[in-house]
Design an enzyme around this catalytic site. Structure first.
Site, PDB file in Angstrom:
ATOM      1  N   HIS A   1      56.509  30.134  56.614  1.00 56.77           N
ATOM      2  CA  HIS A   1      56.579  31.597  56.596  1.00 56.77           C
ATOM      3  C   HIS A   1      55.469  32.238  57.432  1.00 56.77           C
ATOM      4  O   HIS A   1      55.366  33.467  57.480  1.00 56.77           O
ATOM      5  CB  HIS A   1      56.498  32.076  55.138  1.00 56.77           C
ATOM      6  CG  HIS A   1      56.935  33.488  54.917  1.00 56.77           C
ATOM      7  ND1 HIS A   1      56.071  34.461  54.485  1.00 56.77           N
ATOM      8  CD2 HIS A   1      58.149  34.085  55.073  1.00 56.77           C
ATOM      9  CE1 HIS A   1      56.727  35.609  54.374  1.00 56.77           C
ATOM     10  NE2 HIS A   1      57.990  35.413  54.720  1.00 56.77           N
TER      11      HIS A   1
ATOM     12  N   LYS B   1      53.201  33.749  60.541  1.00 60.45           N
ATOM     13  CA  LYS B   1      53.441  34.485  61.787  1.00 60.45           C
ATOM     14  C   LYS B   1      52.127  34.490  62.559  1.00 60.45           C
ATOM     15  O   LYS B   1      51.213  35.274  62.279  1.00 60.45           O
ATOM     16  CB  LYS B   1      53.891  35.921  61.520  1.00 60.45           C
ATOM     17  CG  LYS B   1      55.273  36.042  60.885  1.00 60.45           C
ATOM     18  CD  LYS B   1      55.209  36.104  59.391  1.00 60.45           C
ATOM     19  CE  LYS B   1      56.602  36.352  58.805  1.00 60.45           C
ATOM     20  NZ  LYS B   1      56.594  36.310  57.326  1.00 60.45           N
TER      21      LYS B   1
ATOM     22  N   ASP C   1      45.577  30.883  74.887  1.00 67.29           N
ATOM     23  CA  ASP C   1      44.408  30.277  75.536  1.00 67.29           C
ATOM     24  C   ASP C   1      43.264  30.008  74.555  1.00 67.29           C
ATOM     25  O   ASP C   1      42.116  29.836  74.977  1.00 67.29           O
ATOM     26  CB  ASP C   1      43.894  31.165  76.672  1.00 67.29           C
ATOM     27  CG  ASP C   1      44.828  31.170  77.870  1.00 67.29           C
ATOM     28  OD1 ASP C   1      45.640  30.226  77.988  1.00 67.29           O
ATOM     29  OD2 ASP C   1      44.768  32.101  78.688  1.00 67.29           O
TER      30      ASP C   1
ATOM     31  N   HIS D   1      57.429  45.987  54.654  1.00 63.63           N
ATOM     32  CA  HIS D   1      57.361  44.545  54.891  1.00 63.63           C
ATOM     33  C   HIS D   1      55.926  44.054  54.982  1.00 63.63           C
ATOM     34  O   HIS D   1      55.674  42.869  55.161  1.00 63.63           O
ATOM     35  CB  HIS D   1      58.113  44.191  56.184  1.00 63.63           C
ATOM     36  CG  HIS D   1      58.432  42.738  56.330  1.00 63.63           C
ATOM     37  ND1 HIS D   1      57.792  41.920  57.254  1.00 63.63           N
ATOM     38  CD2 HIS D   1      59.304  41.936  55.667  1.00 63.63           C
ATOM     39  CE1 HIS D   1      58.264  40.698  57.151  1.00 63.63           C
ATOM     40  NE2 HIS D   1      59.179  40.678  56.203  1.00 63.63           N
TER      41      HIS D   1
ATOM     42  N   LYS E   1      51.942  42.975  54.210  1.00 62.61           N
ATOM     43  CA  LYS E   1      51.241  42.138  53.241  1.00 62.61           C
ATOM     44  C   LYS E   1      49.757  42.325  53.498  1.00 62.61           C
ATOM     45  O   LYS E   1      49.088  41.484  54.106  1.00 62.61           O
ATOM     46  CB  LYS E   1      51.614  40.660  53.391  1.00 62.61           C
ATOM     47  CG  LYS E   1      53.149  40.385  53.346  1.00 62.61           C
ATOM     48  CD  LYS E   1      53.724  40.273  54.706  1.00 62.61           C
ATOM     49  CE  LYS E   1      55.134  39.726  54.761  1.00 62.61           C
ATOM     50  NZ  LYS E   1      56.134  40.313  53.916  1.00 62.61           N
TER      51      LYS E   1
ATOM     52  N   ASP F   1      37.043  47.973  47.984  1.00 65.56           N
ATOM     53  CA  ASP F   1      35.825  48.712  48.288  1.00 65.56           C
ATOM     54  C   ASP F   1      35.766  49.062  49.772  1.00 65.56           C
ATOM     55  O   ASP F   1      36.755  49.533  50.319  1.00 65.56           O
ATOM     56  CB  ASP F   1      34.597  47.948  47.798  1.00 65.56           C
ATOM     57  CG  ASP F   1      34.518  47.933  46.275  1.00 65.56           C
ATOM     58  OD1 ASP F   1      35.172  48.793  45.646  1.00 65.56           O
ATOM     59  OD2 ASP F   1      33.830  47.070  45.713  1.00 65.56           O
TER      60      ASP F   1
END
Length: 412
Positions: A117, A119, A124, A297, A299, A304
């Site tokens: 899952h 991404k 380089d 979508h 996450k 603080d």
């Protein structure tokens, strides 16, 4: 919180928040166009739409000028790529790998657990992108009412090298081996990466081996140490009992705890599952905001004025106990403020705040349901471990391409 084994805080980084595909894709594609040696991509979803076609074009261009290009997709998340799409990459030397494509029985996929899952994009070994965005047109606001609201980060500095090592090691563990990993590191030509900013960054992953709970533990530690504010924006929210308990404790001791969840879900059960926890959280003082413009979508979270995280991990059983995930945790007041500005704007302008008075269910049913949900949350990390594990593997298919690459799809 100290880092787990194999993970360490790295200073001297520049971290920039990217919102939605309109900011993310141009940055990623520009970085690939500027690549001199190597591009490595891991993505859960790659669709053959306008975004997938644009990625296809820039990867081909990079490979044609001699850049080593590796693309890993998930077999469950990206099942529909045409042979023309894959062969168009393989014919110029792009190495495409599929994480556990699984088998179908009567048209149904039976291998749905423990998906790749993550991404991640690394160029380089100097520029890295980590977040929640796949390569699909529904990550663009122009997609319409179902275009997703999402976040990622662009990282420059020494942390990019750490992430680079991770993605190459993932390929090596999938079947290429330690010698391939060492050769690839030498070929990348990396020395010491110069500092480019002041942010401290920790690259945190979840796997089914040594790092099964690392992302969740960083969330819990941040919530436990918070004194003023916590904001969590998460698409799929059904966390374990311990994380819920820390959120309630924080709210009860006077911390402003904000949850931003889906109000217009991309899948109906998402809102149903999250709403089962509303009474428990609201009665402790947690403030719940449902994002109502389109599917959320993202996450992301902050605590603080220093701690923030962005990544691929939802706060649900799949991400916390099954899938392979990757987040960055950032210690930076400037980045924390940038993320706060975005999330505060969302809460003020695009959310409906849920209040206890809005919940009017029959109290006896609520009591029974709360009992069931409590025990499900308390024990799901244990029962999740019973589900099938995927052993990574590489299986070469097809024949060699004309540029020393391959016209195959490797199965990881």
């Amino acid at each position: 919180m100290s880092a787990s084994k194999g993970q360490r805080w790295v200073g001297g980084n520049r971290v920039e928040l990217l919102e939605n595909g309109e900011q993310y894709y141009p940055r990623v594609f520009d970085a690939i166009r500027g690549a001199r040696r190597e591009v490595v991509i891991e993505t859960f979803i790659l669709f053959e739409d306008e975004v997938g076609s644009a990625l296809h074009a820039v990867l081909r261009q990079a490979a044609l000028r001699g850049v080593k290009v590796d693309l890993m997709i998930d077999g469950f998340g990206s099942p529909g790529l045409s042979s023309e799409y894959i062969e168009g990459l393989g014919s110029v030397g792009v190495r495409v790998r599929v994480f556990d494509p699984g088998r179908q029985i009567f048209g149904w996929r039976i291998n749905d657990f423990r998906r790749m899952h993550r991404k991640i994009v690394v160029v380089d070994g100097q520029i890295a992108f980590v977040g929640g965005m796949n390569f699909a047109a529904d990550q663009l606001q122009g997609f319409g009412p179902m275009g997703k609201q999402d976040y990622a980060v662009e990282l420059r500095g020494p942390i990019a090298r750490e992430i680079h090592h991770f993605v190459l090691r993932a390929i090596a563990l999938g079947g290429k081996g330690a010698s391939w990993f060492r050769r690839r590191l030498r070929a990348s030509g990396q020395g010491v990466t110069a500092p480019e900013g002041t942010a401290e960054v920790l690259f945190v992953t979840r796997d089914n081996g040594q790092h099964t709970t690392d992302i969740e533990r960083h969330y819990r530690a941040a919530i436990r140490s918070a004194r003023e504010r916590i904001v969590i924006a998460n698409a799929y929210f059904f966390p374990g009992y311990r994380l819920i308990k820390e959120m309630r404790r924080a709210a009860l001791r006077g911390v402003l705890v904000h949850l931003i969840l889906q109000g217009v879900p991309d899948m109906p059960f998402v809102k149903v599952a999250a709403s089962m926890l509303y009474h428990h959280l609201l009665h402790a003082g947690v403030r719940i905001h449902e994002y109502t413009e389109r599917p959320l979508h993202g996450k992301v979270a902050l605590a603080d004025h220093q701690w923030s995280t962005v990544g691929s991990s939802n706060l649900d059983p799949l991400s916390l106990s099954l899938n392979l995930e990757a987040n960055v945790v950032v210690r930076s007041e400037a980045f924390n403020q940038a993320l706060w500005d975005k999330l505060h704007h969302l809460m003020q302008n695009s959310c409906r705040q849920v209040r206890a008075s809005d919940l009017t269910e029959w109290s006896a049913w609520r009591l029974v349901r709360s009992f069931c949900v409590f025990h499900l949350l308390r024990w799901y990390p244990a029962w999740a471990g019973w589900l099938p594990r995927h052993a990574p593997r590489l299986k070469p298919l097809g024949k060699q391409g004309p540029r020393g690459g391959s016209t195959r799809t490797d199965i990881v």
